[in-house]
Design an enzyme around this catalytic site. Structure first.
Site, PDB file in Angstrom:
ATOM      1  CD  GLU A  47      -8.454  50.272  62.465  1.00 45.77           C
ATOM      2  OE1 GLU A  47      -7.558  50.877  61.816  1.00 45.77           O
ATOM      3  OE2 GLU A  47      -9.009  49.238  62.082  1.00 45.77           O
ATOM      4  CD  GLU A  61      -2.801  53.117  55.546  1.00 48.43           C
ATOM      5  OE1 GLU A  61      -2.952  52.262  56.396  1.00 48.43           O
ATOM      6  OE2 GLU A  61      -3.690  53.955  55.269  1.00 48.43           O
ATOM      7  CB  CYS A  74      -5.232  50.063  59.061  1.00 47.81           C
ATOM      8  SG  CYS A  74      -6.726  50.485  58.221  1.00 47.81           S
ATOM      9  CE  LYS A  87     -21.116  53.636  54.451  1.00 46.86           C
ATOM     10  NZ  LYS A  87     -20.675  52.805  53.319  1.00 46.86           N
ATOM     11  CD  GLU A 132     -21.482  52.202  50.093  1.00 45.49           C
ATOM     12  OE1 GLU A 132     -20.367  52.731  50.263  1.00 45.49           O
ATOM     13  OE2 GLU A 132     -22.331  52.121  50.993  1.00 45.49           O
ATOM     14  N   GLY A 148     -12.533  59.758  58.422  1.00 43.20           N
ATOM     15  CA  GLY A 148     -12.632  59.761  59.888  1.00 43.20           C
ATOM     16  C   GLY A 148     -12.731  61.174  60.439  1.00 43.20           C
ATOM     17  CB  THR A 196      -6.659  59.648  58.136  1.00 41.11           C
ATOM     18  OG1 THR A 196      -5.927  58.453  58.459  1.00 41.11           O
ATOM     19  CG2 THR A 196      -6.417  60.679  59.220  1.00 41.11           C
ATOM     20  CB  ALA A 197      -9.604  61.895  54.212  1.00 36.67           C
ATOM     21  N   GLY A 199     -11.650  53.120  58.607  1.00 37.39           N
ATOM     22  CA  GLY A 199     -11.459  53.552  57.220  1.00 37.39           C
ATOM     23  C   GLY A 199     -10.396  54.630  57.142  1.00 37.39           C
TER      24      GLY A 199
END
Ligand code: SIN
Length: 535
Positions: free
Chosen positions: A304, A435, A338, A229, A232, A287, A284-285, A282
């Site tokens: 990651e 970040e 990142c 995926k 988008e 993840g 952290t939230a 992507g």
């Protein structure tokens, strides 16, 4: 240094000097605003999309079981050029149903793909690599169109991304097991490594191609099949890469691509017992949510996630090396990686000199449409990203930071932001805590090595860190003390397919790239052979 230097050394793995024969884009006119004053495709973009369509690389449907397929309800979503707001293409907007079918295809294909010899899988991957390289220019254009990064940097990404496929084509042949001395005389103990099964790969927009190859390469090499995926915002590069995988003879169902409704696709991947692995790059939230969701079926997970990279410049650093290194670490992809330096920590003895030289170098960075001649800083991906950068800068300034350069939206409009340097930044400011993911370099001052290490480690993140020093003992001391997965010493660009990439603390789990990247897609099986002495 000028930013051509940043582009020139964009990936340390290939030490690539970017091709000088890139198609001339001088005629390209970034005409459009998404807010919509002009509403037709600009001539420059049309010629790029026409060329891509002619080469069969402008795919807009999902790929399930080797077939290009529309969303079952016919829905589509627009993919925009962030530099102009133009709609590049409408792609299928898929959801749970399509994802379930993609999982079934991957599950069926796993049976045969995992049973091929390593040499056969290797051949398919090598062919894929050759095709990616043969279409390097078009793929680079596609990345610039949908992601915005400057064309030279985009072509560099194709190189970088393709190298994961080349590397894992080779690594496929080296999945060795083990024989362990047994504890009883009539027994033998073997360790086999076997592919984990179907992998769900969820990839971000900042590297529309390289994050795909970095996941799909090792998965396929190990014998896994994949449901991918892509973001988008940037699905077109992923679809083009998948088209080339098919052309390379990778069998139908081995690589499937679905995009559209992210929560529905995510749910389908997480809840399916047939999906044995989730690999994600992507925020952290997200993840954390994926990790929690994967617990229901106890999947293997590699993540990651976000970083908060310190870039530490010691008094004993070579000033030029530190400026060039920090520039490259900070402004790659307009600060949208990142591993971008998020905090530049500078020792008090070199602070003023560094701030001055660094600001002068940043001032030379040409901002513009990624197709423009000499442009090294593209737009941010979208309005939300722009607003985040603005909020962080406002917060810093309101708390006493000083703007040495930039500090506002660029006059080009859209999502362009001026390359920015802030001084007098403190650890409690938003820009130091989180970040920024944009072209903002906050300078923080420190006195001692201990203080620098404390400041660097004072975060939940732990992906990349950079140090600049000419003291050998300090190099080792500080590298070992930094709670980070990657450390660059006197070097701002450290990503390469041959080294392990990944974070500690809340920056993630597992490693990508290198021989270690294979382990993420393998299970270890212990086989005990008993009664060896039976006649
Ligand atoms: C990332 O930003 O997630 C990847 C950066 C890299 O591969 O260097």
């Amino acid at each position: 240094m000028t930013l051509s230097g940043v582009a020139r050394v964009a990936f340390v793995g290939s030490r690539r000097i970017f091709a000088s024969h890139l198609p001339s884009m001088q005629s390209y006119t970034p005409a459009f605003s998404r807010q919509g004053i002009v509403c037709q495709m600009s001539v420059g973009m049309k010629s790029v999309t026409d060329r891509l369509r002619d080469s069969g690389l402008l795919r807009t449907q999902g790929l399930i079981g080797g077939k290009w397929i529309d969303a079952y309800d016919g829905k589509t979503l627009e993919v925009h050029n962030p530099a102009t707001g133009e709609v590049i293409a409408n792609v299928s907007c898929m959801g749970g149903k399509e994802t379930k079918d993609a999982i079934s295809s991957a599950f069926d294909a796993f049976n045969s793909w995992s049973k091929l010899t390593a040499a056969e899988r290797s051949k398919g991957l090598r062919k894929w690599y050759d095709l990616l390289m043969a279409h390097k220019e078009e793929l680079g254009q596609l990345i610039t169109l949908e992601q915005g990064k400057p064309l030279k940097e985009a072509v560099g990404e194709v190189d970088y991304g393709a190298k994961f496929i080349e590397f894992y084509a080779e690594e496929a042949k080296r999945v060795y097991g083990d024989i362990i001395p047994a504890t009883l005389p009539d027994r033998r103990i073997f360790v086999l490594k076997q592919p984990v099964g179907v992998a769900g790969a969820i990839t971000p927009w900042n590297f529309p191609l390289a994050m795909i190859t970095r996941k799909v390469g090792p998965a396929l090499a190990c014998g896994c099949t994949v449901v991918l995926k892509p973001s988008e915002f940037t699905p077109l590069s992923a679809l083009a890469a998948a088209e080339l995988a098919l052309q390379a003879g990778i069998p139908p169902g081995v690589v499937n691509v679905v995009m559209g409704n992210a929560p529905d696709i995510g749910d389908a991947l997480l809840t399916s017992p047939q999906v044995r692995k989730i690999t994600f790059t992507g925020s952290t939230a997200v993840g954390k949510k994926l990790m929690a969701g994967a617990a229901g079926t106890v999947k293997k997970v590699s993540l990651e996630l976000g970083g908060n990279a310190p870039c530490i410049v010691f008094d004993d650093a070579d000033l030029n090396v530190a400026v060039n290194g920090a520039l490259a670490a900070k402004f790659r992809n307009s600060g949208q990686t990142c591993v971008c330096a998020n905090r530049v920590l500078v020792q008090e003895g070199i602070y003023e000199k560094f701030a001055d030289a660094f600001s002068k170098a940043v001032k030379n960075l040409k901002v513009g449409d990624g197709f423009g001649e000499g442009v090294v800083q593209g737009p941010l991906i979208n309005k939300a990203a722009l607003e985040k950068v603005e909020t962080f800068v406002e917060d810093a300034v309101s708390k006493g930071a000083k703007v040495l350069l930039g500090g506002r939206r660029h006059s080009l409009g859209m999502t362009f932001y001026e390359p920015t340097v802030l001084s007098n930044v403190k650890s409690e400011m938003l820009v130091s805590r989180e970040e920024v993911f944009g072209p903002v370099a906050p300078l923080l001052c420190f006195k001692t090595e201990e203080e620098a290490i404390h400041m660097a480690n004072d975060t939940n993140a732990g992906l990349a860190a950079y140090i600049f020093t000419n003291n050998l003992q300090r190099t080792w001391r500080v590298s070992e003390a930094l709670e980070y997965g990657l450390v660059g010493v006197n070097e701002g660009l450290i990503s390469t397919e041959v080294a392990p990439f990944g974070g500690v603390k809340q920056s993630g789990l597992g490693r990508e790239g290198s021989k270690y990247g294979m382990d993420e897609f393998l299970e270890i099986k212990y086989v005990c052979l008993g009664d060896m002495n039976r006649k």
